[in-house]
Design an enzyme around this catalytic site. Structure first.
Site, PDB file in Angstrom:
ATOM      1  N   THR A  40     -12.139  -5.090  13.672  1.00  0.00           N
ATOM      2  CA  THR A  40     -11.807  -4.326  14.876  1.00  0.00           C
ATOM      3  C   THR A  40     -12.987  -3.439  15.257  1.00  0.00           C
ATOM      4  O   THR A  40     -13.871  -3.175  14.452  1.00  0.00           O
ATOM      5  CB  THR A  40     -10.567  -3.421  14.677  1.00  0.00           C
ATOM      6  OG1 THR A  40     -10.866  -2.427  13.687  1.00  0.00           O
ATOM      7  CG2 THR A  40      -9.350  -4.226  14.278  1.00  0.00           C
ATOM      8  N   SER A  86      -7.481   0.681  19.011  1.00  0.00           N
ATOM      9  CA  SER A  86      -8.008  -0.462  18.275  1.00  0.00           C
ATOM     10  C   SER A  86      -8.276  -1.637  19.212  1.00  0.00           C
ATOM     11  O   SER A  86      -7.494  -1.922  20.120  1.00  0.00           O
ATOM     12  CB  SER A  86      -6.997  -0.879  17.197  1.00  0.00           C
ATOM     13  OG  SER A  86      -7.471  -2.001  16.492  1.00  0.00           O
ATOM     14  N   TYR A 144      -8.274   7.260  19.452  1.00  0.00           N
ATOM     15  CA  TYR A 144      -8.635   5.977  18.845  1.00  0.00           C
ATOM     16  C   TYR A 144      -7.752   4.897  19.444  1.00  0.00           C
ATOM     17  O   TYR A 144      -6.524   5.017  19.441  1.00  0.00           O
ATOM     18  CB  TYR A 144      -8.424   6.053  17.330  1.00  0.00           C
ATOM     19  CG  TYR A 144      -8.696   4.796  16.544  1.00  0.00           C
ATOM     20  CD1 TYR A 144      -9.843   4.687  15.761  1.00  0.00           C
ATOM     21  CD2 TYR A 144      -7.815   3.726  16.548  1.00  0.00           C
ATOM     22  CE1 TYR A 144     -10.099   3.548  15.004  1.00  0.00           C
ATOM     23  CE2 TYR A 144      -8.067   2.578  15.808  1.00  0.00           C
ATOM     24  CZ  TYR A 144      -9.201   2.486  15.039  1.00  0.00           C
ATOM     25  OH  TYR A 144      -9.451   1.353  14.297  1.00  0.00           O
ATOM     26  N   HIS A 190      -1.999  -3.672   5.594  1.00  0.00           N
ATOM     27  CA  HIS A 190      -3.101  -3.790   6.553  1.00  0.00           C
ATOM     28  C   HIS A 190      -4.444  -4.204   5.954  1.00  0.00           C
ATOM     29  O   HIS A 190      -5.356  -4.593   6.697  1.00  0.00           O
ATOM     30  CB  HIS A 190      -3.288  -2.456   7.282  1.00  0.00           C
ATOM     31  CG  HIS A 190      -3.481  -2.597   8.757  1.00  0.00           C
ATOM     32  ND1 HIS A 190      -4.251  -3.586   9.331  1.00  0.00           N
ATOM     33  CD2 HIS A 190      -2.996  -1.870   9.795  1.00  0.00           C
ATOM     34  CE1 HIS A 190      -4.240  -3.451  10.646  1.00  0.00           C
ATOM     35  NE2 HIS A 190      -3.494  -2.432  10.955  1.00  0.00           N
TER      36      HIS A 190
END
Length: 663
Positions: free
Chosen positions: A507, A496, A494, A382
């Site tokens: 993001t 994204s 959360y 990532h």
């Protein structure tokens, strides 16, 4: 496809194309002829765009730095449903002090804006975001690397066929990107006006520094493509304290892993074209037929270690394994060929999320994983980028495989030079010991992960949109209601959201837990006297508020990234700021629901692991007449209990949206 070029004193007089099947390898008199052939050759590129790939990049708008007052207000609104009255009132005072004229918040805001103006080539969040990932010292597996499973292909139902087609299409994607004929990534608000030939023929002649504005006038919004440079031939390298990203050029192979062994498979010809599919299959068949036993110390386990110990082991390996490590690092991508077929959705998830670490290299930018029956997935690291570039690759490769499946048989006989070469390792004893320890740690952490999968026909996009509601908002509302029923509170959540509409955007965070969702959750309690009309109104208010949060986040108007930058400035001064030391701030950022949606007709399943021991990792999607959720958790949470409650909530929402009330 053959090309006939007419020359006169080294000037091109005419170009004639003729479609046929070449009977022998094509030869060119010079590089100009070769380049012209490639320009017109459909087999070389997955796309051949009129508009250059990076045409809009120079004119993309910059990610805005939000107003301090706006971020503080958004922070308080996100905090309100998550903490009690006493904590909230204390935080209000802290926030008021932070943003007062002449206060620390205003000073840090001015410094941030000044620094941003000096770095117009990037965004204010880009370096911070890279550092956040690269300074992370825990293992990547289950912490950073997500996965996505391709939908099955009826004609590519064995491992060699599916793997060869994935690689062939990926090479064509890479070459299109490399030669700037991959279509730019553009969000078309009215595709019938902007995603058409006449507009592309005009916009390609507009200078790059103005091109974005031309697209904007047609309600087309080009997206940042800077991350595409790290998609292929890229890896994360372990370093003490902070890892680094490395990219390579002039490599022509993928790295194939099978039964713990590594092989280089040449996938690009000496002329720079995609290797013919028959030869790719021949090479893969050679690898699959290799029945040597697994190595006693498979090096893939090293990438499951904490980053500093792995960095030390890599340094010890380098003197006698430099070329072998470079073969992995520089490969176009990793291809993992599985030995066993997962039979249940949970087994598929475990295989694609982590699997047998002997057959993985988690540091690579991305890896394809293919099972014996041709089921395929992509697992990616990532740090280098977010889901935008990866999802584009998944979509293009899937649709190319569907529209143009290469079903020819493997080439017979030995190729002129072998496409396959074994990658060998000479490991010192210290590295062997580290691998043994990594195996034990890996087994402990992966065995503690629970995976639950929910598939429901109660709700779908059609029903939700018929009620003029947002599918994403309804999914998030369902999560909030389910959690409230179990724990009588709102979880820090959360979601994204990409900010790729801006240069070097990454993001932003959507905070789905709101006072609107909390009111709706309470109204859905069995003891509530809310009528269908009341419930519909509350659902509508929740959806409307969520839509606004999403719009704000996509336009760079969230508060999380802004606060991250302000906090970094405070840290650089060595000065503790009450707003960032406040228990309310810690609670809001201790994520209980980590969520992300997967919107693609190429994807069957996708997910990731939780970010905290008491967190749920929720990947989800809503289809026309159904929905699906992939939920991961550790022993501190009961994923199956949450799934059971969510099924009831989806049934309740379906009833209300169809005019009933069964809560």
């Amino acid at each position: 496809r053959t090309l006939r070029i007419y020359w006169n004193n080294n000037n091109i007089m005419a170009v004639q194309l003729r479609i046929c099947r070449p009977t022998k390898p094509l030869k060119f008199a010079n590089n100009v002829q070769a380049q012209l052939y490639r320009l017109y050759s459909s087999s070389r590129y997955i796309q051949n765009s009129r508009v250059p790939t990076m045409h809009y990049q120079a004119s993309l708008p910059r990610l805005p730095v939000p107003k301090l007052s706006d971020s503080c207000s958004r922070y308080l609104r996100a905090l309100r449903p998550v903490v009690g009255d006493e904590w909230y009132q204390q935080t209000e005072k802290i926030v008021t002090e932070f943003q007062r004229p002449g206060g620390d918040g205003e000073l840090y805001q001015e410094r941030l804006i000044t620094a941003d103006k000096k770095n117009k080539h990037t965004s204010y969040i880009s370096e911070l975001w890279f550092n956040m990932y690269l300074e992370y010292r825990d293992p990547l597996v289950l912490n950073h690397n997500p996965f996505t499973v391709f939908k099955d292909h009826p004609q590519l139902s064995n491992q060699v066929d599916r793997a060869a087609n994935l690689i062939w299409s990926s090479v064509r994607f890479k070459l299109a990107l490399q030669d700037s004929v991959l279509a730019p990534e553009v969000f078309h608000l009215h595709p019938q006006k902007s995603d058409v030939d006449w507009f592309k023929n005009i916009i390609r002649f507009v200078p790059s520094r103005f091109a974005w504005y031309g697209a904007y006038m047609m309600n087309a919004f080009p997206l940042d493509m800077s991350q595409y440079d790290s998609l292929f031939n890229s890896t994360r390298l372990p370093r003490i304290g902070k890892d680094e990203l490395a990219s390579y050029t002039d490599t022509d192979h993928v790295l194939v892993l099978r039964r713990g062994h590594a092989y280089k498979l040449k996938c690009i010809t000496d002329e720079g074209d995609p290797m013919p599919i028959a030869q790719l299959k021949q090479g893969l068949q050679e690898i699959v037929s290799d029945n040597r036993p697994p190595p006693s110390h498979p090096v893939g386990y090293l990438t499951t270690m904490k980053r500093d110990p792995w960095a030390r082991m890599r340094e010890e390996m380098l003197p006698s394994n430099q070329e072998s490590l470079r073969a992995i690092d520089s490969a176009l991508c990793i291809l993992c060929l599985e030995d066993h077929e997962p039979t249940t959705p949970e087994q598929v998830s475990r295989t694609m999320l982590y699997g047998d670490a002997a057959n993985r290299w988690f540091d690579k930018s991305f890896s394809y994983i293919v099972t014996p029956c041709g089921r395929a997935a992509l697992n990616f690291e990532h740090a280098w980028g977010d889901g935008v570039a990866v999802l584009r690759l998944v979509n293009e490769v899937y649709h190319d495989n569907n529209a143009n499946p290469q079903l020819c048989a493997a080439a017979e006989g030995a190729p002129p030079t072998s496409l396959v070469s074994k990658v060998e390792f000479n490991l010192p004893d210290s590295v062997k010991e580290a691998i043994e320890q990594a195996k034990k740690s890996y087994e402990i952490i992966t065995s503690s992960l629970s995976i639950d999968i929910l598939q429901s026909n109660e709700l779908g996009r059609n029903l939700v949109k018929n009620n003029k509601l947002s599918p994403d908002a309804i999914m998030q509302l369902a999560f909030q209601i389910a959690y409230y029923r179990l724990f009588k509170c709102s979880p820090a959540t959360y979601e994204s959201c990409s900010t790729a509409a801006f240069k070097h955007g990454r993001t932003e965070t959507i905070r789905p837990a709101s006072t609107a969702t909390l009111a709706c959750a309470k109204a859905f309690e069995a003891t509530s006297s809310a009528s269908i009309e009341d419930l519909l109104k509350l659902i509508g208010e929740s959806s409307k508020y969520h839509n606004q949060l999403t719009k704000d986040a996509a336009m760079g108007q969230g508060f999380d990234r802004h606060f991250l930058a302000l906090k970094a400035l405070a840290k650089s001064d060595g000065k503790a700021q009450p707003i960032f030391e406040d228990p309310s701030f810690s609670k809001l950022n201790h994520i209980i629901f980590s969520t992300s949606t997967l919107s693609s007709d190429a994807v069957m399943l996708g997910g990731f692991a939780p970010v905290n021991p008491d967190c749920y990792g929720i990947g989800y999607n809503m289809f026309d007449d159904s929905l699906g959720c992939h939920i991961t958790s550790y022993p501190g949470c009961d994923g199956s209990q949450l799934v059971e409650e969510m099924e009831k909530v989806f049934s309740n929402l379906h009833a209300v949206l169809t005019g009933k009330n069964d809560k």
